[in-house]
Design an enzyme around this catalytic site. Structure first.
Site, PDB file in Angstrom:
ATOM      1  N   SER A 115       0.823  -1.206   0.000  1.00  0.00           N
ATOM      2  CA  SER A 115       0.000   0.000   0.000  1.00  0.00           C
ATOM      3  C   SER A 115       0.857   1.256   0.000  1.00  0.00           C
ATOM      4  O   SER A 115       0.385   2.326  -0.391  1.00  0.00           O
ATOM      5  CB  SER A 115      -0.893   0.016   1.239  1.00  0.00           C
ATOM      6  N   HIS A 164      -1.300  -2.734  -7.215  1.00  0.00           N
ATOM      7  CA  HIS A 164      -1.978  -2.452  -5.943  1.00  0.00           C
ATOM      8  C   HIS A 164      -3.489  -2.534  -6.122  1.00  0.00           C
ATOM      9  O   HIS A 164      -4.113  -1.634  -6.695  1.00  0.00           O
ATOM     10  CB  HIS A 164      -1.557  -1.059  -5.449  1.00  0.00           C
ATOM     11  N   GLU A 224      -3.798   0.330  -8.883  1.00  0.00           N
ATOM     12  CA  GLU A 224      -2.688   1.244  -9.156  1.00  0.00           C
ATOM     13  C   GLU A 224      -1.489   0.401  -9.607  1.00  0.00           C
ATOM     14  O   GLU A 224      -1.039  -0.478  -8.867  1.00  0.00           O
ATOM     15  CB  GLU A 224      -2.316   2.029  -7.897  1.00  0.00           C
ATOM     16  N   ASN A 250      -3.900   6.107  -1.206  1.00  0.00           N
ATOM     17  CA  ASN A 250      -3.655   6.120   0.238  1.00  0.00           C
ATOM     18  C   ASN A 250      -3.006   7.416   0.704  1.00  0.00           C
ATOM     19  O   ASN A 250      -3.213   7.838   1.848  1.00  0.00           O
ATOM     20  CB  ASN A 250      -2.834   4.901   0.655  1.00  0.00           C
TER      21      ASN A 250
HETATM   22  N1  NAD Z   1      -6.022  -4.559   3.901  1.00  0.00           N
HETATM   23  C1  NAD Z   1      -6.161  -3.725   2.874  1.00  0.00           C
HETATM   24  O1  NAD Z   1      -7.151  -2.987   2.780  1.00  0.00           O
HETATM   25  C2  NAD Z   1      -5.110  -3.692   1.787  1.00  0.00           C
HETATM   26  C3  NAD Z   1      -5.438  -3.136   0.553  1.00  0.00           C
HETATM   27  C4  NAD Z   1      -4.484  -3.135  -0.480  1.00  0.00           C
HETATM   28  C5  NAD Z   1      -3.218  -3.643  -0.238  1.00  0.00           C
HETATM   29  N2  NAD Z   1      -2.923  -4.160   0.993  1.00  0.00           N
HETATM   30  C6  NAD Z   1      -1.564  -4.693   1.188  1.00  0.00           C
HETATM   31  O2  NAD Z   1      -1.626  -6.109   1.067  1.00  0.00           O
HETATM   32  C7  NAD Z   1      -0.622  -6.683   1.923  1.00  0.00           C
HETATM   33  C8  NAD Z   1      -1.270  -7.683   2.859  1.00  0.00           C
HETATM   34  O3  NAD Z   1      -2.304  -7.040   3.567  1.00  0.00           O
HETATM   35  P1  NAD Z   1      -3.567  -7.856   4.140  1.00  0.00           P
HETATM   36  O4  NAD Z   1      -4.587  -6.843   4.466  1.00  0.00           O
HETATM   37  O5  NAD Z   1      -3.890  -8.996   3.251  1.00  0.00           O
HETATM   38  O6  NAD Z   1      -2.937  -8.398   5.514  1.00  0.00           O
HETATM   39  P2  NAD Z   1      -3.330  -9.710   6.370  1.00  0.00           P
HETATM   40  O7  NAD Z   1      -2.875  -9.405   7.744  1.00  0.00           O
HETATM   41  O8  NAD Z   1      -4.743 -10.114   6.126  1.00  0.00           O
HETATM   42  O9  NAD Z   1      -2.393 -10.845   5.699  1.00  0.00           O
HETATM   43  C9  NAD Z   1      -0.978 -10.785   5.773  1.00  0.00           C
HETATM   44  C10 NAD Z   1      -0.388 -12.083   5.255  1.00  0.00           C
HETATM   45  O10 NAD Z   1       1.045 -12.004   5.433  1.00  0.00           O
HETATM   46  C11 NAD Z   1       1.485 -13.224   6.014  1.00  0.00           C
HETATM   47  N3  NAD Z   1       2.704 -12.946   6.775  1.00  0.00           N
HETATM   48  C12 NAD Z   1       2.801 -12.394   8.013  1.00  0.00           C
HETATM   49  N4  NAD Z   1       4.098 -12.326   8.388  1.00  0.00           N
HETATM   50  C13 NAD Z   1       4.809 -12.845   7.354  1.00  0.00           C
HETATM   51  C14 NAD Z   1       6.182 -13.062   7.150  1.00  0.00           C
HETATM   52  N5  NAD Z   1       7.092 -12.723   8.080  1.00  0.00           N
HETATM   53  N6  NAD Z   1       6.568 -13.631   5.971  1.00  0.00           N
HETATM   54  C15 NAD Z   1       5.657 -13.972   5.020  1.00  0.00           C
HETATM   55  N7  NAD Z   1       4.324 -13.804   5.187  1.00  0.00           N
HETATM   56  C16 NAD Z   1       3.922 -13.235   6.324  1.00  0.00           C
HETATM   57  C17 NAD Z   1       0.330 -13.678   6.893  1.00  0.00           C
HETATM   58  O11 NAD Z   1       0.437 -15.065   7.166  1.00  0.00           O
HETATM   59  C18 NAD Z   1      -0.856 -13.334   6.009  1.00  0.00           C
HETATM   60  O12 NAD Z   1      -1.048 -14.371   5.041  1.00  0.00           O
HETATM   61  C19 NAD Z   1       0.071  -5.533   2.626  1.00  0.00           C
HETATM   62  O13 NAD Z   1       1.222  -5.179   1.889  1.00  0.00           O
HETATM   63  C20 NAD Z   1      -0.963  -4.429   2.558  1.00  0.00           C
HETATM   64  O14 NAD Z   1      -0.416  -3.133   2.619  1.00  0.00           O
HETATM   65  C21 NAD Z   1      -3.840  -4.222   2.002  1.00  0.00           C
END
Ligand code: NAD
Length: 283
Positions: A120, A141, A153, A191
């Site tokens: 993000s 993204h 994005e 963001n």
């Molecule tokens: N939540 C949102 O609204 C959103 C939107 C767009 C992008 N993102 C981005 O997507 C990514 C994930 O976000 P999310 O909301 O799915 O989070 P989440 O907490 O739901 O999932 C995170 C994932 O990362 C894994 N993880 C944790 N520690 C780890 C490690 N050390 N090594 C490898 N994997 C690991 C977890 O097991 C899990 O599968 C982030 O980069 C976030 O910025 C999130």
């Protein structure tokens, strides 16, 4: 550069599941990798549950559901991503974690494969430079929930080739998304604009300006937003939100990006929003 047929997805959280579903719905063969076998099985169950609910609501027919599910393979072995034309990671928003993942992906994915991050806010160039193929690394993204939200994005770090960005734009468009190209700056377009608003909504709650419900009602009613800022923070995840604000603050130094104390305290307490069952609201 060849076309994209096989898409790898790494990370089995909210976004990993959403991106895997989107790509499979749009006809791509998907290999989704979680760190553990149980994580991989949970990911499949999560995606199948979503598809089953769509069938129950009459939005998807059972044959389509079976086709989509049949295009998704789940694994705990990163080596299974070797033949992917594109891999999109959605793991924890932490640059050290993502850099080490990119080094590993670079070792296992075929040299012509594109490696993309769903970060993000983090600098995409940092992930590119953790590989031996910085020209084939970019940001793709998606927004949450990925199957629903129209925007993607495509983030161009200074190291990316035009071919990589064009392939990423084509991929996002083929997923039915409106794709925009943006340079590699913390928060990209959305963001960087959205998070001062969300952070200031929590500040307003801290200051007692209005109640939680009234802040959300106000922004829905006045701006026609589908949800208020506090409900949106719960949807994004409060830990992810703090990580986003920290990255924005580190890059721009603007006090509007400094996460307000309530957000940090809720994260410390494990109140992460919808994914933990409790945030500003209970789920
Ligand atoms: N939540 C949102 O609204 C959103 C939107 C767009 C992008 N993102 C981005 O997507 C990514 C994930 O976000 P999310 O909301 O799915 O989070 P989440 O907490 O739901 O999932 C995170 C994932 O990362 C894994 N993880 C944790 N520690 C780890 C490690 N050390 N090594 C490898 N994997 C690991 C977890 O097991 C899990 O599968 C982030 O980069 C976030 O910025 C999130």
């Amino acid at each position: 550069m060849g076309g994209i047929n096989v898409v790898g997805v790494v990370g089995s959280g909210i976004m990993g599941a959403g991106v895997a579903e989107v790509a499979a719905r749009c006809g791509y063969t998907v290999i989704a990798r979680s760190r553990t076998r149980s994580g991989a099985d949970d990911l499949r169950a999560e995606i199948c549950g979503v598809l089953d609910r769509q069938v129950a609501k009459g939005r998807l027919d059972a044959d389509e559901r079976d086709d989509i599910a049949g295009r998704i393979d789940v694994t705990d072995d990163i080596g299974h991503l070797a033949d992917c034309d594109l891999v999109i990671e959605s793991v924890l928003e932490d640059v050290a974690v993502k850099r080490s993942l990119f080094t590993e992906l670079d070792r296992v994915v075929k040299p012509e494969g594109i490696l993309a991050t769903n970060t993000s806010t983090l600098p995409v160039v940092e992930m590119a430079m953790a590989t031996r193929r910085p020209d084939r690394v970019c940001g793709i993204h998606f927004f949450n929930p990925a199957p629903v939200m129209k925007l993607v994005e495509v983030v161009r770090p200074i190291t990316a080739s035009d071919d990589t960005i064009e392939a990423a734009m084509r991929f996002a468009t083929s997923c039915g998304k409106d794709a925009i190209e943006v340079v590699d700056r913390a928060g990209f377009v959305v963001n960087a604009l959205l998070f001062p608003y969300l952070n200031n909504a929590v500040r307003m709650l801290e200051q007692g300006t209005a109640s939680r419900d009234d802040i959300d009602v106000a922004m829905k009613g006045a701006c026609n937003f589908p949800m208020g800022p506090l409900a949106l923070l719960d949807l994004v995840g409060l830990d992810t939100s703090v990580a986003i604000l920290d990255a924005l603050h580190a890059e721009f130094g603007d006090p509007n990006y400094a996460a307000v104390p309530t957000l940090r305290r809720k994260v410390a307490a494990g109140h992460l929003g919808r994914k933990s069952g409790r945030g500003f609201y209970d789920y």
